[in-house]
Design a protein around this motif. Structure first.
Motif, PDB file in Angstrom:
ATOM      1  N   TYR A   1      95.205  13.480  17.685  1.00  0.00           N
ATOM      2  CA  TYR A   1      96.626  13.760  17.498  1.00  0.00           C
ATOM      3  C   TYR A   1      97.385  13.133  18.660  1.00  0.00           C
ATOM      4  N   MET A   2      98.345  12.299  18.354  1.00  0.00           N
ATOM      5  CA  MET A   2      99.144  11.608  19.361  1.00  0.00           C
ATOM      6  C   MET A   2     100.236  12.545  19.856  1.00  0.00           C
ATOM      7  N   LEU A   3     100.184  12.882  21.147  1.00  0.00           N
ATOM      8  CA  LEU A   3     101.147  13.804  21.740  1.00  0.00           C
ATOM      9  C   LEU A   3     102.417  13.104  22.218  1.00  0.00           C
TER      10      LEU A   3
ATOM     11  N   GLU B   1      86.715  -1.029  13.435  1.00  0.00           N
ATOM     12  CA  GLU B   1      86.034  -2.134  12.765  1.00  0.00           C
ATOM     13  C   GLU B   1      86.329  -2.103  11.262  1.00  0.00           C
ATOM     14  N   GLY B   2      86.757  -3.260  10.732  1.00  0.00           N
ATOM     15  CA  GLY B   2      87.031  -3.389   9.307  1.00  0.00           C
ATOM     16  C   GLY B   2      88.418  -2.961   8.881  1.00  0.00           C
ATOM     17  N   GLU B   3      89.206  -2.434   9.808  1.00  0.00           N
ATOM     18  CA  GLU B   3      90.564  -1.990   9.489  1.00  0.00           C
ATOM     19  C   GLU B   3      91.557  -2.761  10.345  1.00  0.00           C
ATOM     20  N   PRO B   4      92.745  -3.036   9.805  1.00  0.00           N
ATOM     21  CA  PRO B   4      93.751  -3.717  10.634  1.00  0.00           C
ATOM     22  C   PRO B   4      94.243  -2.808  11.751  1.00  0.00           C
ATOM     23  N   GLU B   5      94.627  -3.412  12.866  1.00  0.00           N
ATOM     24  CA  GLU B   5      95.194  -2.618  13.951  1.00  0.00           C
ATOM     25  C   GLU B   5      96.487  -1.996  13.482  1.00  0.00           C
ATOM     26  N   ARG B   6      96.818  -0.830  14.041  1.00  0.00           N
ATOM     27  CA  ARG B   6      98.054  -0.146  13.669  1.00  0.00           C
ATOM     28  C   ARG B   6      98.544   0.677  14.847  1.00  0.00           C
ATOM     29  N   ALA B   7      99.839   0.884  14.885  1.00  0.00           N
ATOM     30  CA  ALA B   7     100.437   1.705  15.935  1.00  0.00           C
ATOM     31  C   ALA B   7     100.477   3.153  15.454  1.00  0.00           C
ATOM     32  N   ILE B   8     100.009   4.056  16.311  1.00  0.00           N
ATOM     33  CA  ILE B   8     100.068   5.488  16.030  1.00  0.00           C
ATOM     34  C   ILE B   8     101.064   6.082  17.004  1.00  0.00           C
ATOM     35  N   LYS B   9     102.075   6.756  16.464  1.00  0.00           N
ATOM     36  CA  LYS B   9     103.169   7.286  17.269  1.00  0.00           C
ATOM     37  C   LYS B   9     103.022   8.786  17.473  1.00  0.00           C
ATOM     38  N   ALA B  10     103.737   9.296  18.464  1.00  0.00           N
ATOM     39  CA  ALA B  10     103.717  10.728  18.763  1.00  0.00           C
ATOM     40  C   ALA B  10     103.952  11.530  17.481  1.00  0.00           C
ATOM     41  N   GLY B  11     103.117  12.556  17.286  1.00  0.00           N
ATOM     42  CA  GLY B  11     103.206  13.404  16.104  1.00  0.00           C
ATOM     43  C   GLY B  11     102.320  12.956  14.965  1.00  0.00           C
ATOM     44  N   GLU B  12     101.665  11.793  15.099  1.00  0.00           N
ATOM     45  CA  GLU B  12     100.783  11.292  14.043  1.00  0.00           C
ATOM     46  C   GLU B  12      99.324  11.562  14.401  1.00  0.00           C
ATOM     47  N   THR B  13      98.480  11.521  13.396  1.00  0.00           N
ATOM     48  CA  THR B  13      97.056  11.791  13.570  1.00  0.00           C
ATOM     49  C   THR B  13      96.234  10.535  13.295  1.00  0.00           C
ATOM     50  N   PHE B  14      94.976  10.581  13.697  1.00  0.00           N
ATOM     51  CA  PHE B  14      94.032   9.507  13.423  1.00  0.00           C
ATOM     52  C   PHE B  14      92.631  10.103  13.402  1.00  0.00           C
TER      53      PHE B  14
ATOM     54  N   THR C   1     106.544   3.803  28.846  1.00  0.00           N
ATOM     55  CA  THR C   1     106.175   5.218  28.926  1.00  0.00           C
ATOM     56  C   THR C   1     104.663   5.370  28.807  1.00  0.00           C
ATOM     57  N   ARG C   2     104.158   6.468  29.285  1.00  0.00           N
ATOM     58  CA  ARG C   2     102.719   6.729  29.158  1.00  0.00           C
ATOM     59  C   ARG C   2     102.392   7.113  27.720  1.00  0.00           C
ATOM     60  N   SER C   3     101.111   7.087  27.403  1.00  0.00           N
ATOM     61  CA  SER C   3     100.646   7.606  26.113  1.00  0.00           C
ATOM     62  C   SER C   3      99.678   8.747  26.394  1.00  0.00           C
ATOM     63  N   ARG C   4      99.734   9.753  25.540  1.00  0.00           N
ATOM     64  CA  ARG C   4      98.852  10.927  25.670  1.00  0.00           C
ATOM     65  C   ARG C   4      98.412  11.329  24.275  1.00  0.00           C
ATOM     66  N   PHE C   5      97.088  11.527  24.123  1.00  0.00           N
ATOM     67  CA  PHE C   5      96.605  12.018  22.843  1.00  0.00           C
ATOM     68  C   PHE C   5      95.411  12.934  23.046  1.00  0.00           C
ATOM     69  N   LEU C   6      95.236  13.834  22.087  1.00  0.00           N
ATOM     70  CA  LEU C   6      94.091  14.744  22.056  1.00  0.00           C
ATOM     71  C   LEU C   6      93.086  14.217  21.051  1.00  0.00           C
ATOM     72  N   VAL C   7      91.810  14.341  21.373  1.00  0.00           N
ATOM     73  CA  VAL C   7      90.756  13.949  20.447  1.00  0.00           C
ATOM     74  C   VAL C   7      89.680  15.036  20.449  1.00  0.00           C
ATOM     75  N   THR C   8      89.310  15.480  19.255  1.00  0.00           N
ATOM     76  CA  THR C   8      88.162  16.370  19.103  1.00  0.00           C
ATOM     77  C   THR C   8      87.039  15.541  18.504  1.00  0.00           C
ATOM     78  N   MET C   9      85.903  15.520  19.212  1.00  0.00           N
ATOM     79  CA  MET C   9      84.768  14.693  18.808  1.00  0.00           C
ATOM     80  C   MET C   9      83.553  15.560  18.544  1.00  0.00           C
ATOM     81  N   LEU C  10      82.790  15.147  17.559  1.00  0.00           N
ATOM     82  CA  LEU C  10      81.507  15.771  17.283  1.00  0.00           C
ATOM     83  C   LEU C  10      80.444  14.773  17.713  1.00  0.00           C
ATOM     84  N   CYS C  11      79.646  15.143  18.692  1.00  0.00           N
ATOM     85  CA  CYS C  11      78.680  14.230  19.290  1.00  0.00           C
ATOM     86  C   CYS C  11      77.280  14.556  18.779  1.00  0.00           C
TER      87      CYS C  11
END
Length: 148
Positions: free
Chosen positions: A67-69, A78-91, A110-120
């Motif tokens: 989630y982009m904060l 890989e295999g997907e075009p690059e895209r910009a993810i803006k504050a309030g959007e998910t990936f 400006t800085r960028s800040r995002f949260l990521v939950t990963m399953l390892c």
């Protein structure tokens, strides 16, 4: 006894609110790949200064949901075009063999800040960098990029 007192019940608890019925907004829904038994989960905060290129090409051992904060990230799998993810959007990304090429700050003001939950996957690192030799071998799997 007033209605509020009756709603609170005899134990003195606060009356219940119905706000929970509309408090939830689904931001992302995905069907991730199989998550192995014994996987670890972690949530991390990632912060990049203005214009920072981010993490070098890498992969995750399991799926990751983000989630982009603040700010804007240039995101490329890989295999997907690059895209910009803006504050309030998910990936999200499936992890495993898929290379994550870009997660850098797409803005220079400006800085960028995002949260990521990963399953390892058990016994594997959360993040593994991909070397230049493997990038060259898999070049054909990368989506065309503007200006590249």
């Amino acid at each position: 006894m007033s209605n509020n007192e009756q709603a609170a019940g005899r134990n003195g608890s606060q009356p219940r609110s119905d706000a929970w019925k509309t408090a939830l907004t689904v931001l992302q829904s995905a069907k991730p790949p199989f998550v192995p038994e014994g996987a670890d989960a972690m949530t991390v905060l990632v912060e990049f200064p203005p214009g920072d290129p981010g993490t070098p090409p890498h992969r995750h051992s399991g799926p990751a949901f983000g989630y982009m904060l603040e700010g804007e990230m240039l995101f490329e799998l890989e295999g997907e075009p690059e895209r910009a993810i803006k504050a309030g959007e998910t990936f999200w990304e499936p992890g495993g063999d898929v290379i994550h090429y870009q997660d850098g700050n797409n803005r220079t003001d400006t800085r960028s800040r995002f949260l990521v939950t990963m399953l390892c996957a058990p016994g594997q690192p959360m993040l593994t960098l991909v070397d230049d030799e493997e990038l060259a071998q898999r070049r054909h799997l990368r989506a065309p990029r503007p200006g590249a």
